[in-house]
Write a protein that holds these residues in place. Structure first.
Motif, mmCIF file in Angstrom:
data_model
loop_
_atom_site.group_PDB
_atom_site.id
_atom_site.type_symbol
_atom_site.label_atom_id
_atom_site.label_comp_id
_atom_site.label_asym_id
_atom_site.label_seq_id
_atom_site.Cartn_x
_atom_site.Cartn_y
_atom_site.Cartn_z
ATOM 1 N N ARG A 103 14.319 -12.187 -46.407
ATOM 2 C CA ARG A 103 13.490 -11.551 -45.829
ATOM 3 C C ARG A 103 12.378 -10.111 -46.704
ATOM 4 N NH1 ARG A 103 16.726 -10.796 -40.736
ATOM 5 N NH2 ARG A 103 17.322 -9.067 -41.430
ATOM 6 N N SER A 104 13.668 -9.100 -47.152
ATOM 7 C CA SER A 104 13.129 -8.117 -48.515
ATOM 8 C C SER A 104 12.213 -8.932 -49.424
ATOM 9 C CB SER A 104 14.384 -7.131 -48.590
ATOM 10 O OG SER A 104 15.385 -7.301 -47.203
ATOM 11 N N LEU A 105 12.479 -9.447 -50.180
ATOM 12 C CA LEU A 105 11.858 -9.355 -51.526
ATOM 13 C C LEU A 105 10.398 -10.093 -50.563
ATOM 14 C CD1 LEU A 105 14.555 -11.520 -53.825
ATOM 15 C CD2 LEU A 105 13.475 -9.539 -53.976
ATOM 16 N N ALA A 106 10.417 -11.321 -49.531
ATOM 17 C CA ALA A 106 9.154 -11.442 -48.945
ATOM 18 C C ALA A 106 8.318 -11.263 -49.020
ATOM 19 C CB ALA A 106 9.475 -12.214 -47.298
ATOM 20 N N GLN A 107 8.691 -9.139 -48.790
ATOM 21 C CA GLN A 107 8.078 -8.260 -48.835
ATOM 22 C C GLN A 107 7.452 -7.844 -50.167
ATOM 23 O OE1 GLN A 107 7.356 -7.068 -45.344
ATOM 24 N NE2 GLN A 107 8.778 -8.995 -45.122
ATOM 25 N N ILE A 108 8.474 -7.786 -50.710
ATOM 26 C CA ILE A 108 7.750 -7.480 -52.748
ATOM 27 C C ILE A 108 6.674 -8.313 -52.911
ATOM 28 C CG2 ILE A 108 8.378 -7.599 -55.251
ATOM 29 C CD1 ILE A 108 9.186 -5.035 -53.735
#
Length: 314
Positions: free
Chosen positions: A242-247
């Protein structure tokens, strides 16, 4: 002290140091980019002691190779050019201190400095898992959570010297993701040393994973002792995706490289890559997620490469 010494070439030598909270690792690269000296020493937990230890280590390498090679340092924080001081260091005794200027005064003006995650990203972009990619986002998953951005072989530091610091953004979809809602309902809010709540780092760092496992199971264990089939690992992987999808939504890198102790979890990179597409704006899954090729050595090698191979000291 752990050291390896081999007679180096005299041309194109570069020194890299990885300044960690518990250890300082130094590497000497010869002109071919081959490590020919490696040494680790304990990090003093005060500013003056840290300066002295770094200077002693560099001078020892100078004596060994009979030269004064340029020095690159990966630091656990950011150097702010406008103020001439360090900031955002986990090693808090460095914050507000003129580390780069003091080291250049001690070592004759041959030192460059960058965030340790930036150094890792640089090493992996130039000669690691991200080699050949235009845009690389490097991730450290360890005691803290850091990141670095390399575009066309060049580090992106940013106007505020915080490019890539995704660890101090809020964890996305906390307690709102239908896939993990039941588990996350049992997790309490977490304060971060940066002064905010529920930062990515408080969940995706090693201590963060250990805290999640404790809250879900009641077991107090270190991350490496958590079973791979544990719900805690599954939840961690989804939180990471989820966090890397924002990147990916903002930067859209070709490659995301995972480094740090938690990157060694079996199958983490592959499973995270598969899950990132669930949470991003694009569902094609065009961004690869790979483990760092150089492992724990990525940071110190990247510090060496803060200087081009043919650099000469002032």
């Amino acid at each position: 002290m752990d050291s390896v010494r081999v007679l180096p070439s005299q041309d194109g030598n570069r020194i890299g140091l990885d300044l960690g909270g518990t250890k300082i690792e130094a590497v000497l690269l010869n002109g071919s980019g081959r490590p020919v000296f490696r040494e680790r020493v304990a990090t003093p937990r005060d500013y003056g002691g840290t300066l002295d230890r770094i200077a002693e280590l560099v001078r020892r390498i100078d004596a060994h190779c009979g030269a004064r090679p340029p020095v690159g340092i990966g630091a656990p924080g950011a150097w702010v050019e406008s103020s001439g001081t360090m900031k955002n260091c986990n090693s808090t005794w460095l914050n507000g201190k003129p580390l780069l200027d003091d080291l250049n005064a001690a070592l004759g003006g041959r030192v460059r400095i960058a965030n340790d995650a930036n150094c890792m990203a640089l090493a992996e972009a130039l000669d690691g898992a991200g080699r050949g990619a235009r845009v690389v986002f490097g991730v450290i998953l360890g005691t803290g959570v850091g990141g670095g951005i390399v575009v066309d072989g060049q580090l992106l530091a940013g106007a505020n010297s915080v490019a890539g610091e995704w660890g101090h953004t809020p964890l996305p979809y906390l307690r709102t993701d239908e896939r993990t809602l039941a588990m996350e309902a049992d997790l309490g809010d977490r304060s971060c040393y940066c002064g905010r709540m529920n930062c990515v780092e408080t969940f995706l760092s090693g201590p963060g994973l250990a805290a999640t496992h404790r809250e879900l199971t009641g077991d107090q264990v270190v991350p490496e002792d958590i079973p791979l089939d544990s719900p805690s690992i599954d939840l961690y992987t989804t939180m990471l995706a989820r966090s890397l999808a924002q990147i990916v939504n903002v930067l859209d890198p070709d490659v995301i490289v995972l480094a740090g102790g938690l990157s060694n979890l079996k199958g983490l990179a592959e499973e995270t890559e598969a899950r990132v597409a669930r949470y991003g704006f694009s569902h094609e899954g065009g961004t690869r997620v790979l483990r760092a090729r150089h492992g724990d050595a990525s940071g110190v090698l990247g510090a060496c490469w803060l200087w081009p191979a043919n650099s000469h000291c002032p």
